[in-house]
Design an enzyme around this catalytic site. Sequence first.
Site, PDB file in Angstrom:
ATOM      1  N   ASP A  10     -23.593  24.284 -21.083  1.00 15.02           N
ATOM      2  CA  ASP A  10     -23.394  25.812 -19.935  1.00 15.02           C
ATOM      3  C   ASP A  10     -22.643  25.118 -19.287  1.00 15.02           C
ATOM      4  O   ASP A  10     -22.342  23.951 -19.604  1.00 15.02           O
ATOM      5  CB  ASP A  10     -25.103  25.423 -19.549  1.00 15.02           C
ATOM      6  CG  ASP A  10     -24.721  26.571 -17.587  1.00 15.02           C
ATOM      7  OD1 ASP A  10     -24.721  27.414 -18.112  1.00 15.02           O
ATOM      8  OD2 ASP A  10     -25.323  25.590 -17.547  1.00 15.02           O
ATOM      9  N   ASP A  12     -22.051  25.241 -15.666  1.00 16.69           N
ATOM     10  CA  ASP A  12     -21.923  24.487 -13.415  1.00 16.69           C
ATOM     11  C   ASP A  12     -23.454  24.017 -13.959  1.00 16.69           C
ATOM     12  O   ASP A  12     -24.747  24.951 -14.655  1.00 16.69           O
ATOM     13  CB  ASP A  12     -22.151  25.524 -13.219  1.00 16.69           C
ATOM     14  CG  ASP A  12     -21.169  26.446 -12.839  1.00 16.69           C
ATOM     15  OD1 ASP A  12     -20.376  26.242 -12.786  1.00 16.69           O
ATOM     16  OD2 ASP A  12     -20.998  27.813 -12.296  1.00 16.69           O
ATOM     17  N   CYS A  92     -19.568  35.114 -18.113  1.00  9.04           N
ATOM     18  CA  CYS A  92     -20.642  36.653 -17.863  1.00  9.04           C
ATOM     19  C   CYS A  92     -19.826  37.051 -16.672  1.00  9.04           C
ATOM     20  O   CYS A  92     -20.419  36.479 -15.205  1.00  9.04           O
ATOM     21  CB  CYS A  92     -21.373  37.202 -18.037  1.00  9.04           C
ATOM     22  SG  CYS A  92     -22.050  38.675 -17.501  1.00  9.04           S
ATOM     23  N   HIS A  94     -20.254  39.555 -14.499  1.00 12.65           N
ATOM     24  CA  HIS A  94     -20.546  41.045 -13.933  1.00 12.65           C
ATOM     25  C   HIS A  94     -21.414  40.130 -13.038  1.00 12.65           C
ATOM     26  O   HIS A  94     -22.079  39.280 -13.089  1.00 12.65           O
ATOM     27  CB  HIS A  94     -21.654  41.755 -15.060  1.00 12.65           C
ATOM     28  CG  HIS A  94     -20.511  41.980 -15.863  1.00 12.65           C
ATOM     29  ND1 HIS A  94     -20.718  41.623 -17.087  1.00 12.65           N
ATOM     30  CD2 HIS A  94     -20.255  43.712 -15.371  1.00 12.65           C
ATOM     31  CE1 HIS A  94     -19.731  42.466 -17.509  1.00 12.65           C
ATOM     32  NE2 HIS A  94     -19.338  42.891 -17.089  1.00 12.65           N
ATOM     33  N   CYS A 100     -26.002  44.006 -17.488  1.00 15.56           N
ATOM     34  CA  CYS A 100     -24.959  44.266 -18.512  1.00 15.56           C
ATOM     35  C   CYS A 100     -25.525  43.701 -19.402  1.00 15.56           C
ATOM     36  O   CYS A 100     -26.440  42.985 -19.464  1.00 15.56           O
ATOM     37  CB  CYS A 100     -23.668  43.717 -18.256  1.00 15.56           C
ATOM     38  SG  CYS A 100     -23.886  41.545 -17.467  1.00 15.56           S
TER      39      CYS A 100
END
Length: 189
Positions: A10, A12, A92, A94, A100
């Site tokens: 990941d 952040d 992503c 979105h 999504c």
Amino acid sequence: MSPIKLVILDRDGTINEDSDDFIKSADEWKPLPGALEAIARLNHAGWHTVVVSNQSGLGRGLFEVSDLNAIHTKMHQMLAAVGGRMDAVFYCPHAPADACHCRKPATALFEQIADRYGLDLKNVPVVGDSARDVIAGVAVGCEPHLVLTGKGAVYKGRALPEAFPLHTQVHEDLSAFVDFLLSREEALA
């Protein structure tokens, strides 16, 4: 030829400081202490690293793709300065309301990684600072690892809630995860 050694990270809260106001510019992107050096240690041990990140700030109109590219350019440059690299960034764009299939905990980004690298992701370590990071990875067979940085800091000294997959391993930060992974690899050699 053996399959590549891959770690899915990941961004952040795992590699860099997180913000409730989103990381919207390269100036706002600041690596967590020791995180870039930890990635470089992985790279030097023959591991490939990729980022999987929800970037709903794009879908919310808070920043543009050019801003995201500038953030990632800064990340790549700072990694290179300490002898590391990020092989790819999957994100992503979105907003949550878009429903999504790529926004974690959905798995489309992980499926893209499997396709790109021609890998089964079974037992590939996935490292994040939230339940949705590890849930998405576990859904495609990844080995779950939580770091106690970013959103994960709330779990310091506490048992993980049931929302986390069984066998989620907990590490103080990305550097501690790398210590664990490299020690385990050495013990199995």
